[in-house]
Design a protein around this motif. Structure first.
Motif, PDB file in Angstrom:
ATOM      1  N   LEU A  49      36.403  66.214  35.222  1.00 43.19           N
ATOM      2  CA  LEU A  49      35.242  66.733  35.940  1.00 43.19           C
ATOM      3  C   LEU A  49      35.210  66.176  37.359  1.00 43.19           C
ATOM      4  O   LEU A  49      35.649  65.049  37.611  1.00 43.19           O
ATOM      5  N   LEU A  50      34.680  66.955  38.265  1.00 44.82           N
ATOM      6  CA  LEU A  50      34.530  66.511  39.648  1.00 44.82           C
ATOM      7  C   LEU A  50      33.689  65.238  39.708  1.00 44.82           C
ATOM      8  O   LEU A  50      33.960  64.342  40.501  1.00 44.82           O
ATOM      9  N   SER A  51      32.717  65.112  38.839  1.00 43.41           N
ATOM     10  CA  SER A  51      31.851  63.933  38.826  1.00 43.41           C
ATOM     11  C   SER A  51      32.597  62.662  38.450  1.00 43.41           C
ATOM     12  O   SER A  51      32.110  61.564  38.696  1.00 43.41           O
ATOM     13  N   GLU A  52      33.791  62.779  37.860  1.00 48.66           N
ATOM     14  CA  GLU A  52      34.572  61.616  37.430  1.00 48.66           C
ATOM     15  C   GLU A  52      35.587  61.161  38.471  1.00 48.66           C
ATOM     16  O   GLU A  52      36.227  60.131  38.294  1.00 48.66           O
ATOM     17  N   CYS A  53      35.758  61.907  39.554  1.00 48.92           N
ATOM     18  CA  CYS A  53      36.741  61.541  40.574  1.00 48.92           C
ATOM     19  C   CYS A  53      36.285  60.304  41.330  1.00 48.92           C
ATOM     20  O   CYS A  53      35.111  60.151  41.629  1.00 48.92           O
ATOM     21  N   PRO A  57      24.713  61.816  45.969  1.00 46.58           N
ATOM     22  CA  PRO A  57      25.607  62.962  45.841  1.00 46.58           C
ATOM     23  C   PRO A  57      27.029  62.623  46.279  1.00 46.58           C
ATOM     24  O   PRO A  57      27.274  61.563  46.862  1.00 46.58           O
ATOM     25  N   ILE A  58      27.941  63.553  45.987  1.00 46.61           N
ATOM     26  CA  ILE A  58      29.312  63.410  46.440  1.00 46.61           C
ATOM     27  C   ILE A  58      29.574  64.456  47.520  1.00 46.61           C
ATOM     28  O   ILE A  58      28.933  65.505  47.548  1.00 46.61           O
ATOM     29  N   GLU A  59      30.496  64.135  48.416  1.00 43.13           N
ATOM     30  CA  GLU A  59      30.837  65.059  49.487  1.00 43.13           C
ATOM     31  C   GLU A  59      32.225  65.619  49.231  1.00 43.13           C
ATOM     32  O   GLU A  59      33.163  64.867  48.955  1.00 43.13           O
ATOM     33  N   ILE A  60      32.340  66.943  49.320  1.00 48.04           N
ATOM     34  CA  ILE A  60      33.627  67.613  49.148  1.00 48.04           C
ATOM     35  C   ILE A  60      33.827  68.595  50.302  1.00 48.04           C
ATOM     36  O   ILE A  60      32.867  68.947  50.995  1.00 48.04           O
ATOM     37  N   LYS A 113      24.868  65.182  41.003  1.00 47.01           N
ATOM     38  CA  LYS A 113      25.630  64.830  39.802  1.00 47.01           C
ATOM     39  C   LYS A 113      25.678  65.992  38.822  1.00 47.01           C
ATOM     40  O   LYS A 113      26.739  66.329  38.301  1.00 47.01           O
ATOM     41  N   ALA A 114      24.549  66.627  38.564  1.00 49.77           N
ATOM     42  CA  ALA A 114      24.500  67.727  37.604  1.00 49.77           C
ATOM     43  C   ALA A 114      25.403  68.882  38.027  1.00 49.77           C
ATOM     44  O   ALA A 114      26.046  69.519  37.188  1.00 49.77           O
ATOM     45  N   GLU A 115      25.488  69.144  39.317  1.00 49.28           N
ATOM     46  CA  GLU A 115      26.358  70.212  39.812  1.00 49.28           C
ATOM     47  C   GLU A 115      27.832  69.821  39.697  1.00 49.28           C
ATOM     48  O   GLU A 115      28.667  70.627  39.288  1.00 49.28           O
TER      49      GLU A 115
END
Length: 82
Positions: free
Chosen positions: A11-15, A56-59, A70-72
């Motif tokens: 998952l993206l959240s795990e990167c 949040p994370i930035e991509i 996180k949920a997204e």
């Protein structure tokens, strides 16, 4: 579990490391919103950084910088771009 290198899918959240990844698929309740933002299967995205507390994370997707909650980010399944 956190992934510094994707050997299968995660998952993206795990990167945890910056890099380029390919979207395997998008699942969950935010699918429509994420697809409207350009996060589609097969698209490459770059993991830029996380906020000091983790989210949040930035991509970067298709030249645009996005911040995801996180949920997204838990709805985006990634694979190695190599």
């Amino acid at each position: 579990m956190t992934h510094s290198f994707i050997d299968t899918e995660c998952l993206l959240s795990e990167c945890t490391t910056s890099g380029t990844y390919r979207v395997s698929h998008v699942k969950g309740e935010f699918t429509d919103r994420l697809q409207e933002l350009g996060i589609l299967p097969g698209v490459e995205l770059s993991f830029i950084r996380t906020a000091p507390l983790g989210f949040p994370i930035e991509i970067k997707v298709r030249g645009q910088l996005l911040a995801l909650r996180k949920a997204e980010s838990e709805c985006v399944v990634l694979e190695s771009a190599e």
